[in-house]
Scaffold this motif. Structure first.
Motif: not given
Length: 387
Positions: A374-379
């Protein structure tokens, strides 16, 4: 030779009596249990396993009984049973006590011994990520800190970089050690607690994690106020006091109601135009009750697609996929069928074990769906265009 049968009135002291006595054998847990769904065997359900625990505690089964060893290993430890239990049985704590007893010495699976050895000291954890481009900063005297997962820093170093891109105020010292979750879930809860306390001392202030399993373990040792999973931290940074305490089930649309206070603007997230599903972290959802927050974030980045199995275990379960690979794949297969049938571009994860499990499963099938944190998507660090 002494043939006197054991006295059931004299407990062995394997389990905390208050935990073991809480189960009322109602059976509500059976439909929630992934291994019972596979076998339909009562002994492979939470109720059946607690019956085995009681037999061990009372001495009616010897400690080396093969069924005790098998079922303590076969259980995923997902804690889904806790969410439906009317008596409030803390099954996760019971399982840790059971494995502390069953997995002593040579009875501990070899792969577990190797994994826990690899992360048992800070220098070994540091070496795991030495040649990987994970996030690195100096420590902060007050925090907040980003917890660098032991194996996540080696397998998925981009996750910690994404977390820092989203939250540059997070300090991420490479010298931090293991949180102890791997030990606690695999027969060494005492060492698991020691490592959590040590990590808490080295990382003052709030600790933000990108691993749901680590978050649940750390929160259980250090206290809920010290630990936040990253989606929870992002949501809390935007939330007003009135809405931050909201809990309970709901759809992505319901979860997407404004949670911003008068002085907190919603964080700008990249719109991907993609169809995105989510795989919950079992310990994050079942142990800490965090599941709305990742759905809310996904709904701001693309079309959120709720999978009926999103809240059930993917079969990773920490070391389980390596200890029992065949059973792990049986749990995973139906989930992969659903993911591919849903026509999604991504399945977002919030735990490194789930990341590895789904990534390997989807690649094995040559699927076009990608597992991403999820962090990769959000960044905006997915490096992949939706179909």
């Amino acid at each position: 030779m002494n043939t006197t049968p054991p006295d059931p009135s004299v407990p062995r002291g394997v389990f905390t009596p208050e935990l073991l006595d809480r189960c009322i054998s109602c059976g509500f847990c059976l439909p929630a249990c992934p291994t019972y769904a596979l076998t339909k065997d009562e002994a492979s359900s939470p109720r059946g396993r607690i019956t085995l625990m009681r037999a061990l505690e009372e001495g009616t089964l010897p400690g080396n009984d093969l069924r005790l060893q098998e079922e303590s290993s076969f259980c995923l430890g997902c804690r889904a049973c806790e969410t439906v239990c009317p008596a409030g049985v803390e099954y996760g704590a019971l399982l840790e006590e059971w494995r502390d007893h069953q997995w002593r010495g040579s009875r501990r699976p070899l792969v577990v011994r190797l994994l826990t050895f690899a992360v048992n000291t800070r220098p070994r954890v540091w070496l795991l990520g030495l040649f990987r481009r994970h996030a690195r900063t100096r420590p902060s005297p007050e925090g907040p800190h980003l917890m660098l997962g032991c194996f996540e820093r080696a397998l998925y170093p981009r996750v910690s970089r994404a977390a820092r891109a989203l939250l540059p105020e997070l300090a991420a010292p490479a010298s931090q050690g293991c949180c102890g979750a791997l030990h606690a879930h695999n027969g060494d809860s005492a060492r698991g607690r020691e490592l959590a306390i040590e990590l808490g001392e080295r990382l003052p202030g709030v600790i933000v994690t990108t691993s749901g399993g680590c978050a649940a373990h750390l929160a259980g040792v250090l206290g809920r106020d010290r630990v936040r999973e990253i989606s929870e931290h992002l949501a809390a940074s935007e939330a007003s006091p009135e809405t931050a305490s909201e809990t309970g089930p709901g759809t992505a649309a319901e979860a997407g109601v404004s949670r911003t206070g008068p002085d907190a603007a919603p964080r700008e997230l990249p719109w991907t135009g993609a169809r995105i599903a989510l795989q919950d972290s079992c310990h994050l959802r079942n142990g800490l009750g965090v599941w709305r927050e990742p759905r809310e974030l996904i709904g701001r980045m693309g079309e959120y697609v709720e999978l009926s199995s999103a809240g059930s275990c993917c079969g990773a379960a920490g070391s389980y996929a390596m200890v029992r690979p065949r059973d792990s794949r049986k749990v995973l297969d139906a989930k992969l069928d659903e993911i591919e049938a849903a026509g999604v571009d991504y399945v977002a994860v919030v735990n490194p074990g789930c990341h590895r499990q789904l990534d390997r499963g989807l690649r094995r099938r040559r699927s076009r769906v990608r597992a991403v944190h999820l962090a990769e998507l959000a960044a905006g660090l997915t490096g992949h265009a939706p179909r």
